[in-house]
Scaffold this motif. Structure first.
Motif, short mmCIF file in Angstrom:
data_model
loop_
_atom_site.label_atom_id
_atom_site.label_comp_id
_atom_site.label_asym_id
_atom_site.label_seq_id
_atom_site.Cartn_x
_atom_site.Cartn_y
_atom_site.Cartn_z
N UNK A 107 36.47 21.07 37.66
CA UNK A 107 35.41 20.96 38.68
C UNK A 107 35.88 21.51 40.02
N UNK A 108 37.13 21.24 40.38
CA UNK A 108 37.67 21.74 41.65
C UNK A 108 37.96 23.24 41.55
N UNK A 109 38.40 23.69 40.38
CA UNK A 109 38.64 25.13 40.18
C UNK A 109 37.33 25.90 40.33
N UNK A 110 36.24 25.35 39.80
CA UNK A 110 34.92 25.99 39.95
C UNK A 110 34.51 26.02 41.42
N UNK A 111 34.75 24.93 42.13
CA UNK A 111 34.41 24.88 43.56
C UNK A 111 35.25 25.90 44.32
N UNK B 284 52.57 40.99 43.81
CA UNK B 284 51.50 40.85 42.83
C UNK B 284 51.01 39.41 42.88
N UNK B 285 49.71 39.24 43.11
CA UNK B 285 49.10 37.91 43.19
C UNK B 285 48.21 37.70 41.98
N UNK B 286 48.47 36.60 41.26
CA UNK B 286 47.63 36.23 40.12
C UNK B 286 46.85 34.99 40.51
N UNK B 287 45.54 35.16 40.55
CA UNK B 287 44.60 34.12 40.98
C UNK B 287 44.33 33.14 39.85
N UNK B 288 44.00 31.90 40.20
CA UNK B 288 43.63 30.94 39.16
C UNK B 288 42.21 31.15 38.63
N UNK B 289 41.43 31.99 39.30
CA UNK B 289 40.02 32.13 38.91
C UNK B 289 39.59 33.56 38.61
N UNK C 4 35.74 30.92 47.26
CA UNK C 4 36.43 32.19 47.44
C UNK C 4 35.46 33.37 47.26
N UNK C 5 34.51 33.24 46.37
CA UNK C 5 33.50 34.30 46.20
C UNK C 5 32.75 34.53 47.51
N UNK C 6 32.47 33.46 48.22
CA UNK C 6 31.78 33.56 49.50
C UNK C 6 32.65 34.23 50.57
N UNK C 7 33.97 34.19 50.41
CA UNK C 7 34.92 34.77 51.36
C UNK C 7 35.25 36.22 51.02
N UNK C 8 34.91 36.68 49.80
CA UNK C 8 35.52 37.89 49.31
C UNK C 8 35.09 39.17 50.01
N UNK C 9 33.92 39.23 50.58
CA UNK C 9 33.54 40.41 51.36
C UNK C 9 34.49 40.57 52.55
N UNK C 10 34.82 39.46 53.19
CA UNK C 10 35.76 39.51 54.32
C UNK C 10 37.16 39.86 53.84
N UNK D 12 53.31 36.00 43.04
CA UNK D 12 52.72 34.72 43.38
C UNK D 12 51.61 34.45 42.37
N UNK D 13 51.81 33.40 41.59
CA UNK D 13 50.81 32.98 40.61
C UNK D 13 50.37 31.58 40.99
N UNK D 14 49.06 31.36 41.03
CA UNK D 14 48.52 30.06 41.40
C UNK D 14 47.75 29.50 40.21
#
Length: 136
Positions: free
Chosen positions: A105-109, A25-30, A114-120, A97-99
């Motif tokens: 500002x870096x979390x937004x970046x 189980x992966x928990x994303x920071x965003x 990651x949004x740009x990568x998500x289709x892949x 895995x929790x991140x």
């Protein structure tokens, strides 16, 4: 040194994937909802390795099956600091895995990259899940 740390710093996607339990189980920071399963988690971590530049772990805290790995990396021009919280199962594979990351500002970046990568990510996860199982 935890093997996950060594693999991440080396950019070794295969070693990272080999450390994941099938039911990880992966928990994303965003993203609010956790992701379940090895195919999607491995695909997300491959995308993270494409997005992060110069990942470097600065501290490691371990207590039995629980591990906290503090890191720094670049997302574009911004430095991101974070922590990978790992929980391993009886076989030593990562089952959780929790991140967490900072600053905002870096979390937004990171979220944008990651949004740009998500289709892949979704495509890779579907391909792996649809592939027939092979006997070892």
């Amino acid at each position: 040194m935890h093997p996950f740390r060594a693999a991440a710093e080396a950019g070794d996607r295969d070693a990272i994937e080999a450390m994941l339990a099938d039911d990880v189980v992966f928990t994303s920071p965003v993203v609010f909802k956790p992701y379940s399963g090895k195919p999607v988690t491995a695909a997300i971590l491959r995308a993270v390795l494409r997005v992060f530049a110069g990942i470097r772990y600065t501290r490691e805290i371990s207590d039995g099956r629980d591990h906290a790995l503090l890191f720094e990396a670049k997302v574009g021009d911004l430095t991101i600091s974070g922590c990978d919280f790992l929980r391993t199962n009886d076989a030593g594979l990562v089952e959780e895995l929790t991140v967490m990351v900072r600053p905002l500002s870096a979390a937004k970046a990171l979220a944008e990259a990651m949004a740009a990568e998500f289709a892949q990510v979704e495509r890779e996860a579907r391909e792996v899940a649809a592939a027939p199982a092979t006997a070892d």
